[in-house]
Design an enzyme around this catalytic site. Structure first.
Site, short mmCIF file in Angstrom:
data_model
loop_
_atom_site.label_atom_id
_atom_site.label_comp_id
_atom_site.label_asym_id
_atom_site.label_seq_id
_atom_site.Cartn_x
_atom_site.Cartn_y
_atom_site.Cartn_z
N HIS A 475 12.71 2.82 -10.16
CA HIS A 475 12.60 2.15 -8.86
C HIS A 475 12.37 3.17 -7.75
O HIS A 475 11.40 3.06 -6.97
CB HIS A 475 13.87 1.35 -8.60
CG HIS A 475 13.87 0.59 -7.32
ND1 HIS A 475 13.66 -0.76 -7.24
CD2 HIS A 475 14.06 1.01 -6.03
CE1 HIS A 475 13.71 -1.15 -5.98
NE2 HIS A 475 13.96 -0.09 -5.22
N GLU A 476 13.24 4.16 -7.69
CA GLU A 476 13.09 5.16 -6.63
C GLU A 476 11.84 6.00 -6.82
O GLU A 476 11.20 6.42 -5.84
CB GLU A 476 14.34 6.04 -6.55
CG GLU A 476 15.64 5.29 -6.33
CD GLU A 476 15.60 4.31 -5.16
OE1 GLU A 476 14.83 4.55 -4.21
OE2 GLU A 476 16.34 3.31 -5.19
#
Length: 683
Positions: A475-476
C-alpha cells in the site's frame, strides 16, 4: 553552516540528516518565511499587467527554503521525534499558519490572481489551467474574499486549528507510549506463538525488565488480541488501547476534538458553506455530501447483512466453546475469528511469516515494480538517514535515468507514531523551459519515504511479516510509486498532490498483488530452509481471502459515518463525544459497545490528518482499485503495456487534470461497484 539553508553538495541533493539539529530547523523556518515574504514583495512590485507568467508561476515557486525546512521538521516529528522537536513544532505551527494567512489574505496579491483568472488566455496548457484554478480557489478557500472582520476571524481560527492538530497527535502518542502490559507469569502467555513471546521478551529486556512486555503498538497489540487465551489480559489490553486520550490527565483529547470540530464548521460557514463537509467536498471526486452518503448507503445495503452473519458466526463459536452464559465482547472477536479461520481454511497468519522475511518481501515488492515498469532500486549506504533503522535507495528508470530517492523505515520505536504512511522530503518539479516536456533529465526528482511499524527482528529471528503487513508494505509502496513516477511541470500538482478520494487508488491497487500466486512464488521462500511457499498455503490464502470481507467493509463504513456526522454539523458541537460517536455510527456497528471506550479521540485521520470529511475516500478508492485491477487481470496482471498506460495516465500525471479524466484515459470507462462486490464475494 546550516545544512538546510545552505545545502551541501550531496548525491542527488539528499538531506544531510546527521548534520541537522532542531535549532537548524528553527533557523531555516524563520529565514524561509522571511525569504518568501520578499519573493511576494517582488511579485507585487511588478508594474506589468498580471499574467500567468509574472504572477501564478512565481507564486507557485515561492517558498522553496520554507518548504524544505518544514518537510524535514514535520516528517521527523512523525518518524523520529523527541521533546525538543515537539517543542519546536508547537512553537512554529502558529507562526507558519500566520505566515500563510498573511500571504493568502493579501488583497493586492489576490487581485493579481483574480485578474489572471478572469483574463486567462486560451493558450494555457491543461496543467497551467489546473494550477490557475487551484491557486484562485485556494485564495477563496483561505478567506481572501472576506471583509476585514472576516479575515481577522479566519486568521484566529487557522491559528487555533494548527495548534490543536499538533496537540491531538502528541496526546495520542504520549498515551500510546505510556502504557505497557508487563507479564511475569508465563502461564498468561498461553496461545501466543513463540515468535510473539520472543518479541515481548525483547521488549521487556530493552526496558530493563524481566518477563514479557506488550504495548499498544500494532506488532504487539494485534497478535496478543488474536492469540492470547487469557481473556482477562485481552480485555485489559483492549481497554488500554480503546481508552487512550480519554483519561483525566493532560493528554485528554475530548476538548481538543470539540474545538477542532467547531472551528472547522465555523471556518466553512465563514466562507459561505453550510458545513465543513460542504467546504471540503468541493475539491473531491465525490463533489458533495449526497454522493458520499450514497456510497456509504450502497455499501450498507450490500454488506451489512453478510457482515451480521459473519459476526453471529463468531459469537456462536465463542458460546459453543465457553457455554451458553458467555457474554461475547469485542476483545473476543479477533480471538475466535482466528479460530474459525484456522479450522475452516487451515490458515493462520503466522504460518506465512517464515516465508515473508522482510528482506525477501522487499526484493519481491521492488521486483514487481521492475517487472511492471522496468525501474530498479539500488541501496546506497553513503546516503545519510535520520535513524539507523532507515535504508536509502536510489531508483532508476529502465534507461538508467535517476528517478528518485526512496527511504524505507520499517520498525516501531518510541519517537515514531503508530500506523504506516508514505511521505516526501522533496517533490518533483520541472526545471526546463515551457517548450520542453518534463523528463528525468530536466526535473528535480522526488525524495520519498515509506514509514511503517512492522514486527521487529529478535536476537535469533529476522523480521517476519504477516500477509497483512505485506499488504501494508505494498500500500505505502503504491503511494511511493505515485510520487516516484511524477513527471509534471509544477510541484503543486506533482505526485500525490491529487484529490483525497483519488490519492488512495495507486496504493490500494498495489495491495491486490499480495494474494496473487505468481507474485508470491517469486520471493516467498522459507527463511531457514529456502523452500518456496507451498502451493497448499497459496490455496489457503486464496480460499480465505474473502473471510469476513463484509465485516471489514462495515468497519470502514462506520468510520466514514462518524466522520461525516462530525463534519455535517451546522450548529456548535456541545454534546458528549462518546454519546455522539455511539449515535453517529450506530447503523454500521456490529459488536457490543463498551462503556468508556472512544474512537474519536484517537481518530487522527479526521482530527489531525487530512481526512476530515474524507474518510469515505478509502472505500471510494477501493471501488476504483478493484475496477482497475479487474482490467489488469483481463489482460494479465504483469502486462507491461497496461502497466505503461497506468503509469502514463495515472501515476505520472499527479493533479494536472481532473482525476476522472485521468482514470477514463487509462480505463476507457467510468468504474462501477461490480468488481468490488465480486472481489469480496458479495455478488
Amino acid at each position: 553552516m546550516n545544512a538546510i539553508i545552505t545545502p551541501p553538495d550531496t548525491l542527488h541533493g539528499c538531506i544531510p540528516f546527521t548534520d541537522i539539529s532542531v535549532q537548524d530547523m528553527r533557523e531555516a523556518i524563520m529565514q524561509g518565511m522571511d525569504e518568501e515574504n520578499k519573493e511576494i514583495e517582488r511579485l507585487l512590485a511588478c508594474a506589468d499587467k498580471p499574467t500567468f507568467k509574472n504572477t501564478i508561476e512565481p507564486l507557485a515557486m515561492s517558498g522553496e527554503l520554507l518548504g524544505r525546512a518544514t518537510a524535514i521538521m514535520y516528517n521527523l516529528a512523525s518518524a523520529e521525534t523527541n521533546d525538543e522537536l515537539d517543542a519546536l513544532t508547537n512553537e512554529v505551527a502558529p507562526m507558519l499558519t500566520e505566515h500563510s494567512n498573511r500571504m493568502m489574505l493579501n488583497e493586492a496579491l489576490f487581485d493579481r490572481v483574480r485578474y489572471v483568472k478572469e483574463h486567462a488566455p486560451a493558450t494555457l496548457t491543461d496543467e497551467q489551467r489546473m494550477l490557475l484554478k487551484n491557486t484562485y480557489d485556494g485564495f477563496l478557500r483561505s478567506g481572501a474574499a472576506l471583509d476585514a472582520a472576516g479575515k481577522e476571524r479566519y486568521r484566529d481560527i487557522s491559528m487555533q486549528l494548527s495548534t490543536l492538530g499538533l496537540q491531538f497527535s502528541q496526546n495520542l502518542l504520549k498515551e500510546t507510549n505510556a502504557y505497557v502490559l508487563h507479564i511475569t507469569d508465563e502461564a498468561e502467555l498461553a496461545g501466543l506463538p513463540d515468535m510473539h513471546r520472543k518479541a515481548a521478551a525483547e521488549e521487556a529486556k530493552e526496558r530493563g525488565l524481566g518477563g514479557w512486555v506488550f504495548t499498544l503498538k500494532a506488532p504487539s497489540f494485534g497478535p496478543f488480541m488474536m492469540y492470547a487465551e487469557n481473556r482477562k489480559r485481552r480485555r485489559e489490553l483492549y481497554m488500554a488501547y480503546h481508552t487512550r486520550a480519554t483519561h483525566a490527565n493532560d493528554a485528554n483529547n475530548f476538548d481538543v476534538v470539540r474545538n477542532i470540530v467547531n472551528l472547522r464548521r465555523e471556518k466553512a460557514q465563514l466562507l459561505g458553506f453550510t458545513d465543513y463537509a460542504d467546504y471540503a467536498l468541493r475539491h473531491r471526486m465525490a463533489a458533495d455530501k449526497e454522493h458520499v452518503m450514497q456510497l456509504l448507503d450502497t455499501l450498507i445495503v450490500h454488506y451489512k447483512e453478510p457482515a451480521e452473519r459473519e459476526v453471529q458466526e463468531v459469537r456462536e463459536r465463542a458460546v459453543a466453546e465457553e457455554g451458553d452464559d458467555f457474554e461475547f465482547m469485542p476483545w473476543d472477536f479477533r480471538f475466535y475469528s482466528q479460530k474459525i479461520k484456522k479450522e475452516r481454511y487451515d490458515y493462520d497468519p503466522d504460518m506465512l511469516r517464515p516465508y515473508l522475511e522482510l528482506s525477501q518481501v522487499q526484493r519481491g515488492v521492488f521486483g514487481l515494480a521492475t517487472r511492471l515498469y522496468g525501474i530498479t532500486f539500488k541501496q546506497n549506504k553513503d546516503i545519510p538517514v535520520y535513524h539507523p533503522d532507515v535504508v536509502a535507495y536510489e531508483v532508476f528508470d529502465a534507461e538508467g535515468k535517476f528517478l528518485a530517492l526512496l527511504y524505507a523505515d520499517f520498525f516501531p520505536r518510541e519517537g515514531k507514531r503508530g500506523g504506516a504512511w508514505m511521505t516526501s522530503f522533496q517533490d518533483e518539479a520541472c526545471l526546463a523551459p515551457d517548450n520542453e516536456q518534463p523528463t528525468p533529465d530536466n526535473t528535480r526528482r522526488p525524495h520519498v519515504a515509506i514509514v511503517m511499524n512492522f514486527t521487529k527482528p529478535t536476537a535469533d529471528t529476522p523480521s517476519l511479516l504477516t500477509l497483512g503487513e505485506l499488504q501494508t508494505f505494498m500500500h505505502e509502496f503504491g503511494h511511493a510509486l505515485h510520487a516516484i513516477f511524477a513527471m509534471t511541470r509544477y510541484e503543486a500538482l506533482s505526485g500525490t498532490s491529487v484529490y483525497w478520494d483519488f490519492v488512495e487508488l495507486p496504493s490500494q491497487f498495489m495491495e491486490n498483488y499480495a494474494v496473487e500466486p505468481e507474485f508470491l512464488r517469486g520471493f516467498a521462500y522459507h527463511y531457514q530452509t529456502g523452500e518456496c511457499i507451498p502451493q497448499a498455503y497459496i490455496d489457503r490464502i486464496q480460499k480465505s481471502r474473502r473471510f469476513q470481507a463484509a465485516y471489514a467493509c462495515m468497519r470502514q463504513v462506520s468510520f466514514g459515518l462518524l466522520d461525516m456526522a462530525y463534519y455535517t454539523l451546522q450548529e456548535p458541537f456541545t454534546q458528549d463525544v462518546k454519546t455522539f460517536e455511539c449515535e453517529a455510527w450506530q447503523r454500521a456497528q456490529l459488536l457490543p459497545h463498551v462503556d468508556g471506550t472512544c474512537m474519536t479521540v484517537q481518530f487522527g485521520h479526521i482530527m489531525s490528518g487530512g481526512y476530515a470529511a474524507g474518510y469515505y475516500s478509502y472505500k471510494w478508492a477501493e471501488l476504483l482499485d478493484a475496477d482497475a485491477f479487474a482490467y489488469f487481470k483481463r489482460h494479465g496482471i504483469f502486462n507491461t503495456e497496461v502497466a505503461a498506460s497506468f503509469r502514463q495516465h495515472v501515476l505520472s500525471r499527479g493533479g494536472t487534470e481532473p482525476p476522472m479524466q485521468l482514470y477514463l484515459r487509462f480505463r476507457g470507462q467510468e468504474p462501477t461497484i461490480e468488481a468490488l462486490l465480486e472481489r469480496d464475494g458479495i455478488k
